[in-house]
Design a protein around this motif. Structure first.
Motif, short mmCIF file in Angstrom:
data_model
loop_
_atom_site.label_atom_id
_atom_site.label_comp_id
_atom_site.label_asym_id
_atom_site.label_seq_id
_atom_site.Cartn_x
_atom_site.Cartn_y
_atom_site.Cartn_z
N UNK A 56 25.54 52.13 56.82
CA UNK A 56 25.00 53.43 57.20
C UNK A 56 23.67 53.18 57.90
N UNK A 57 23.03 54.22 58.37
CA UNK A 57 21.77 54.07 59.11
C UNK A 57 20.74 53.30 58.28
N UNK B 136 22.20 54.04 42.76
CA UNK B 136 22.44 55.16 41.83
C UNK B 136 22.48 56.50 42.54
N UNK B 137 23.08 56.50 43.73
CA UNK B 137 23.25 57.73 44.50
C UNK B 137 24.33 57.51 45.55
N UNK B 138 24.72 58.59 46.19
CA UNK B 138 25.71 58.44 47.26
C UNK B 138 25.00 58.02 48.54
N UNK B 139 25.73 57.29 49.40
CA UNK B 139 25.15 56.86 50.66
C UNK B 139 25.81 57.53 51.86
N UNK B 140 26.99 58.14 51.61
CA UNK B 140 27.66 58.86 52.69
C UNK B 140 28.61 59.88 52.07
N UNK B 141 28.75 61.03 52.76
CA UNK B 141 29.66 62.09 52.33
C UNK B 141 30.27 62.72 53.57
N UNK B 142 31.59 62.86 53.54
CA UNK B 142 32.31 63.56 54.62
C UNK B 142 33.09 64.70 53.97
N UNK B 143 32.92 65.92 54.51
CA UNK B 143 33.64 67.10 54.03
C UNK B 143 34.44 67.68 55.17
N UNK B 144 35.74 67.86 54.94
CA UNK B 144 36.63 68.51 55.92
C UNK B 144 37.24 69.72 55.23
N UNK B 145 37.01 70.92 55.81
CA UNK B 145 37.51 72.14 55.19
C UNK B 145 38.50 72.91 56.05
N UNK B 146 38.99 72.28 57.10
CA UNK B 146 39.93 72.95 57.99
C UNK B 146 39.26 73.68 59.15
N UNK B 147 37.96 73.89 59.05
CA UNK B 147 37.20 74.56 60.11
C UNK B 147 36.23 73.62 60.79
N UNK B 148 35.92 72.53 60.14
CA UNK B 148 34.96 71.59 60.70
C UNK B 148 34.80 70.39 59.80
N UNK C 58 31.79 67.95 58.14
CA UNK C 58 30.38 67.81 57.81
C UNK C 58 30.18 66.36 57.36
N UNK C 59 29.19 65.67 57.94
CA UNK C 59 28.90 64.28 57.58
C UNK C 59 27.43 64.17 57.20
N UNK C 60 27.19 63.53 56.08
CA UNK C 60 25.83 63.31 55.59
C UNK C 60 25.74 61.85 55.17
#
Length: 86
Positions: A22-23, A59-71, A73-75
């Motif tokens: 990741x970055x 002790x944390x997340x380093x990346x998250x991708x959410x797909x909900x059918x409309x778009x 989201x990447x963090x």
């Protein structure tokens, strides 16, 4: 003001333990996939997928991708510094 209410029901599966770049750098992380259904009080009902990479060392997340059918989201983690020892 009307309050929007909703419900999410997802199944989770740890699919791998991998090195992820990741970055902020490269870290070993569990890849956890959540799949399920989301509904809200406006009548929306749809499938949703969340993919999380969790780093035990940080002790944390380093990346998250959410797909909900409309778009999509990447963090992701953009910076990290080791805590100073006292």
């Amino acid at each position: 003001m009307k309050v929007l209410r909703g419900k999410t029901s997802q199944d989770a599966e740890i699919v791998s333990f991998e090195e992820l770049n990741v970055v902020a750098g490269t870290f070993k992380a569990y890849k956890i996939v959540y799949k399920g259904i989301v509904t809200n009080s406006r009548g929306f009902k749809g499938e949703m997928t969340d993919i999380w990479w969790y780093s035990p060392a940080l002790k944390t997340y380093i990346k998250h991708i959410n797909e909900d059918g409309y778009g999509v989201y990447v963090n992701e983690l953009t910076s990290y510094s080791k805590p100073e020892l006292q």
